[in-house]
Enzyme design. Structure first.
Site, PDB file in Angstrom:
ATOM      1  N   HIS A 138      66.072  37.748  30.518  1.00  0.00           N
ATOM      2  CA  HIS A 138      66.786  36.544  29.126  1.00  0.00           C
ATOM      3  C   HIS A 138      67.373  35.831  30.739  1.00  0.00           C
ATOM      4  CE1 HIS A 138      69.086  35.030  26.332  1.00  0.00           C
ATOM      5  NE2 HIS A 138      69.371  34.341  27.069  1.00  0.00           N
ATOM      6  N   GLU A 139      67.876  36.138  31.557  1.00  0.00           N
ATOM      7  CA  GLU A 139      69.333  35.478  32.641  1.00  0.00           C
ATOM      8  C   GLU A 139      67.786  34.657  33.561  1.00  0.00           C
ATOM      9  OE1 GLU A 139      71.648  34.440  32.062  1.00  0.00           O
ATOM     10  OE2 GLU A 139      71.680  36.029  30.630  1.00  0.00           O
TER      11      GLU A 139
ATOM     12  N   GLN B 101      73.359  27.247  32.538  1.00  0.00           N
ATOM     13  CA  GLN B 101      74.243  26.788  31.315  1.00  0.00           C
ATOM     14  C   GLN B 101      75.203  26.788  31.108  1.00  0.00           C
ATOM     15  OE1 GLN B 101      73.538  31.596  30.246  1.00  0.00           O
ATOM     16  NE2 GLN B 101      73.166  30.641  28.246  1.00  0.00           N
TER      17      GLN B 101
ATOM     18  N   HIS C 151      66.539  31.924  32.112  1.00  0.00           N
ATOM     19  CA  HIS C 151      67.034  30.535  32.604  1.00  0.00           C
ATOM     20  C   HIS C 151      66.887  29.995  33.463  1.00  0.00           C
ATOM     21  CE1 HIS C 151      69.280  30.372  28.466  1.00  0.00           C
ATOM     22  NE2 HIS C 151      69.994  31.366  28.347  1.00  0.00           N
TER      23      HIS C 151
ATOM     24  N   GLY D  42      75.883  37.559  29.839  1.00  0.00           N
ATOM     25  CA  GLY D  42      74.706  37.435  30.970  1.00  0.00           C
ATOM     26  C   GLY D  42      75.450  36.261  31.132  1.00  0.00           C
TER      27      GLY D  42
ATOM     28  N   CYS E 213      71.833  33.996  22.319  1.00  0.00           N
ATOM     29  CA  CYS E 213      72.154  33.141  23.659  1.00  0.00           C
ATOM     30  C   CYS E 213      74.013  32.649  23.625  1.00  0.00           C
ATOM     31  CB  CYS E 213      70.944  32.184  24.293  1.00  0.00           C
ATOM     32  SG  CYS E 213      71.468  31.336  25.601  1.00  0.00           S
ATOM     33  N   LEU E 214      74.206  32.222  24.754  1.00  0.00           N
ATOM     34  CA  LEU E 214      75.648  31.412  24.570  1.00  0.00           C
ATOM     35  C   LEU E 214      74.897  30.048  24.098  1.00  0.00           C
ATOM     36  CD1 LEU E 214      77.962  33.585  27.188  1.00  0.00           C
ATOM     37  CD2 LEU E 214      77.516  33.790  24.826  1.00  0.00           C
TER      38      LEU E 214
HETATM   39 NI    NI Z   1      70.572  32.913  27.397  1.00  0.00          NI
END
Ligand code: NI
Length: 187
Positions: free
Chosen positions: A141-142, A53, A145, A48, A99-100
């Site tokens: 999660h997304e 991000q 963000h 995701g 998480c990226l």
């Molecule tokens: Ni993340």
């Protein structure tokens, strides 16, 4: 072209995003942005990716959670524009999430086991999905963000935050049964 991924500490990760206007969705710039997000997600190996991000303040994320067209293929990527979560189950489950924006950490996060998400796809068509388990986790999660919320905020204890490099060492094969706990599933 893959985009730069904002890392923990960048203020954009803490901003609340703004809704995408219906007239914006068809715009060439926005469609190209979605393609770039997709390429970035693939390049980074994430399941995701949310707009903040990649230093953007629009209310959109991508998630690879749709059933594949053919058996054995990876899940299809869907664009979630102006998503809205509802019917959140009382039941919650905990699993480790990456998480990226901070690949170095894994966080044990409680999430609703089931939910419904209403959203616009990249053509602007209203859609709804009822999800459970890993896909429901990715969506939460997304969606977090988009509200400037990160996994570290959701940890019940600071003891539920570990270095990703130590996961195998600490948990060994025990967690392999738990698909949600797949530490490779960064989003
Ligand atoms: Ni993340």
């Amino acid at each position: 072209m893959a985009l730069e991924v904002a890392q923990l500490g960048q203020p954009i990760l803490r901003q609340v995003t703004r809704k995408v206007g219906p007239e914006e969705i068809q715009a060439e710039e926005f469609q190209a942005f979605l393609d770039q997000m997709r390429e970035t997600m693939r390049a980074e190996g994430g399941v995701g990716l949310a707009a903040p991000q990649v230093f953007d303040d629009r209310r959109v994320f991508l998630a690879a959670i749709l059933p594949p067209a053919r058996r054995g293929e990876p899940p299809e990527v869907e664009c979630f524009i102006n998503p809205r979560l509802s019917d959140l189950s009382e039941e919650k489950k905990k699993a480790w999430e990456g998480c990226l924006s901070f690949l170095e950490l894994l966080v044990l996060v409680p999430r609703h086991a089931r939910l419904r998400v209403d959203y616009l796809d990249r053509t602007g068509t209203p859609r709804a999905l009822e999800l459970a388990g890993f896909p429901a986790r990715v969506i939460q999660h997304e969606n977090d963000h988009l509200d400037g919320i990160l996994t570290i905020d959701r940890a019940e204890s600071t003891r539920d935050i570990i270095k990703a490099s130590e996961y195998e060492d600490v948990f060994g094969d025990k967690s392999k049964d738990d698909r949600d706990g797949d530490p490779d599933a960064d989003d």
